[in-house]
Design an enzyme around this catalytic site. Structure first.
Site, PDB file in Angstrom:
ATOM      1  N   LYS A 130       1.110  -1.021  -0.051  1.00  0.00           N
ATOM      2  CA  LYS A 130      -0.138   0.090   0.017  1.00  0.00           C
ATOM      3  C   LYS A 130       0.949   1.149  -0.414  1.00  0.00           C
ATOM      4  O   LYS A 130       1.585   1.369   1.537  1.00  0.00           O
ATOM      5  CB  LYS A 130      -1.054   0.398   1.101  1.00  0.00           C
TER       6      LYS A 130
ATOM      7  N   GLU B  67       9.320   1.777  11.197  1.00  0.00           N
ATOM      8  CA  GLU B  67      11.115   2.440  10.828  1.00  0.00           C
ATOM      9  C   GLU B  67       9.555   4.077  11.009  1.00  0.00           C
ATOM     10  O   GLU B  67       9.018   3.998   9.963  1.00  0.00           O
ATOM     11  CB  GLU B  67      11.336   2.197   9.898  1.00  0.00           C
TER      12      GLU B  67
ATOM     13  N   CYS C  90      13.713  10.582   7.347  1.00  0.00           N
ATOM     14  CA  CYS C  90      13.310  10.088   8.343  1.00  0.00           C
ATOM     15  C   CYS C  90      14.791  10.787   9.384  1.00  0.00           C
ATOM     16  O   CYS C  90      14.828  10.645  10.870  1.00  0.00           O
ATOM     17  CB  CYS C  90      12.756   9.122   8.604  1.00  0.00           C
TER      18      CYS C  90
ATOM     19  N   GLU D  13       9.775  16.368  15.305  1.00  0.00           N
ATOM     20  CA  GLU D  13      10.277  16.687  13.778  1.00  0.00           C
ATOM     21  C   GLU D  13       9.417  17.706  12.728  1.00  0.00           C
ATOM     22  O   GLU D  13       8.073  16.933  13.029  1.00  0.00           O
ATOM     23  CB  GLU D  13       9.742  14.889  13.384  1.00  0.00           C
TER      24      GLU D  13
END
Length: 387
Positions: free
Chosen positions: A70, A145, A179, A280
Site C-alpha cells: 500500500k 521505521e 527520517c 519532527e
C-alpha cells in the site's frame, strides 16, 4: 489477497533445515527449520518511495513471503510501475501485489485482515503507534521505521570543513524530508560561532528549483499540508525565542516559481526543550544547540523521544567509541552522515520504531522458527508427567 503460504523459490536457502541442536535428553533427534511468516502488508511513505519499498520487499521475498503493498497516495505511480515490471519479469501471480488508496481505508483494511501476518511500515510515529495497537489484537508481527530528531554532534577537535559539509547534507539533502535528517546540530561552544557561520554560508549557496534538474540541491516540499506544517514550525521557533540565522520564509526565487519551496532555514540560540528541537519538522529547518563537554553532548543527544540516527564529528577515536556506546540511537555515524547499505541493519530506538531493515536481521524478521522433535527410542514413561 495473495496466498498465505510461500509461492516463491527465493527463500529456499533461508528456510533450509538448521543443524540439530545439542540436547539434554536422550532418545530424541531434534532439528529446527525456518518458515515464512506469511502474507506481509507493506505500507510505504511518500518520501523515497522506491528505496524504502525495496528495503521491505527484498527480504520478504528472500524469506519466501508474499506481499501486498500500500504506497502513499501521493507517490503511488512509481510503485505501480515497479510491480508491473515484476510481473513482466515473470514473477508468479500473487507474489507481489499492490493496492492504492488512503490509509484510513486501504491501509486499515490491510492491517486488520486476518490473512496478513506481518506489517512493515515506514512513516510517522503517530500512525506507527496506531498500526502497532491494531496489529497486537491479532498478534501480528510488526516492523516500524518511524520518525527522528537526530543530533549531529560537532566537537572542537573535528575536521570543521567535513563537519560543515556533513551538517548541511544531514538536514538540507532531500529538502530535510527524511527520517534520518540531522535536524539538531549540537556544536561545542569553543567552535560554535565559527562552525555556525560556515554552515550558514554554505547553506546560503544551495541551488533550489526543479527537482528533476540534476543541478538542483534543495527541491520543493512534497505536499501542501507539509508545506504549511514546515512554515508553522518556523513561526513556533521564533515565538519560543530561537534566533533566525538564515531563511525562515517561502522561497521567492524565480527558479522556484509558485511551488511549495521553503528557503534553507537555520535557527541558533535553541534550547533542547523547545518544540523546534523536540518535534519532527520534516523540512529544511536546522536547530543549532551549543554544548560544553562530552557528557552534556550525550545528555542532549538522548534528550529526545526519538532514537533513529546520530552523527559524531571528532578526531579522537576514543571519543568516537564512547559516543557510539552512549547515544541511544539505531545508527551512529562518525565523521560522516546519511551513509546506508542494504548490508547494515537500519532502524530506531524509542519512538523511532521496532525492528530493523537491511542486513541479515531484515530477512529473519520475515521468518518463524520451528522446532521438530523425533522420538528415536526414548521411553514413553508416565503419560501424566511432562518429559
Amino acid at each position: 489477497m495473495c496466498h498465505s503460504g510461500s509461492t516463491t523459490t527465493a527463500g529456499s536457502r533461508t528456510r533450509s533445515r538448521a543443524p540439530s541442536p545439542p540436547l539434554d535428553k536422550k532418545g530424541y533427534f531434534t532439528y529446527t527449520k525456518k518458515e515464512p511468516v506469511g502474507v506481509v502488508a507493506v505500507i510505504t511513505p511518500w518520501n523515497s518511495p522506491l528505496l524504502l519499498l525495496a528495503w521491505k520487499i527484498a527480504p520478504a521475498l528472500a524469506a519466501g513471503c508474499t506481499v501486498v503493498i500500500k504506497p502513499s497516495e501521493f507517490t503511488s505511480a512509481s510503485t505501480v510501475e515497479l510491480v508491473r515490471l515484476f510481473h513482466e519479469a515473470g514473477l508468479p501471480p500473487g507474489v507481489v501485489n499492490v493496492v492504492t488508496g488512503f490509509g484510513k481505508d486501504v491501509g486499515a483494511t490491510l492491517v486488520e485482515h486476518p490473512l496478513v501476518r506481518k506489517i512493515t511500515f515506514t512513516g510517522s510515529d503517530a500512525t506507527g503507534r496506531h498500526i502497532n495497537q491494531a496489529a497486537a489484537r491479532d498478534f501480528k508481527h510488526v516492523s516500524l521505521e518511524l520518525g527522528g530528531k537526530s543530533p549531529n554532534i560537532v566537537f572542537a577537535d573535528a575536521d570543521l570543513e567535513a563537519a560543515v559539509n556533513g551538517a548541511v547534507s544531514g538536514i538540507f539533502a532531500a529538502t530535510g524530508q527524511t527520517c534520518i535528517a540531522g535536524s539538531r546540530l549540537l556544536v561545542q561552544e569553543s567552535v560554535h560561532d565559527e562552525l555556525v557561520g560556515r554552515v550558514v554560508e554554505l547553506a546560503r549557496t544551495a541551488r533550489m528549483g526543479d527537482p528533476m534538474d540534476e543541478g538542483t540541491q534543495v527541491g520543493p516540499i512534497t505536499t501542501p499540508a507539509q508545506y504549511a506544517k514546515v512554515l508553522g514550525y518556523v513561526d513556533i521557533a521564533q515565538r519560543e525565542g530561537a534566533e533566525l540565522a538564515l531563511g525562515g520564509k517561502p522561497a521567492a526565487r524565480p527558479e522556484c516559481g509558485s511551488g511549495w519551496f521553503v528557503e534553507p532555514t537555520i535557527f541558533t540560540g535553541v534550547r533542547n526543550r523547545m518544540r523546534i528541537a523536540q518535534e519532527e519538522v520534516f523540512g529544511p529547518v536546522l536547530a543549532v544547540i551549543p554544548f560544553t563537554d562530552e557528557d552534556e553532548a550525550v545528555a542532549l543527544a538522548n534528550d529526545s523521544r526519538y532514537g533513529l540516527g546520530a552523527g559524531v564529528w571528532t578526531s579522537d577515536i576514543g571519543r568516537a567509541f564512547r559516543m557510539a556506546d552512549h547515544i541511544r540511537s539505531g545508527t551512529v555515524w562518525v565523521n560522516t552522515y546519511r551513509a546506508v547499505s542494504y548490508l547494515a541493519p537500519f532502524g530506531g530506538f524509542k519512538d523511532s520504531g521496532i525492528g530493523r531493515e537491511n542486513g541479515i536481521a531484515a530477512v529473519t524478521a520475515y521468518l518463524e522458527d520451528k522446532s521438530v522433535w523425533i522420538n528415536t527410542g526414548a521411553p514413553t514413561g508416565n503419560p501424566f508427567v511432562l518429559r
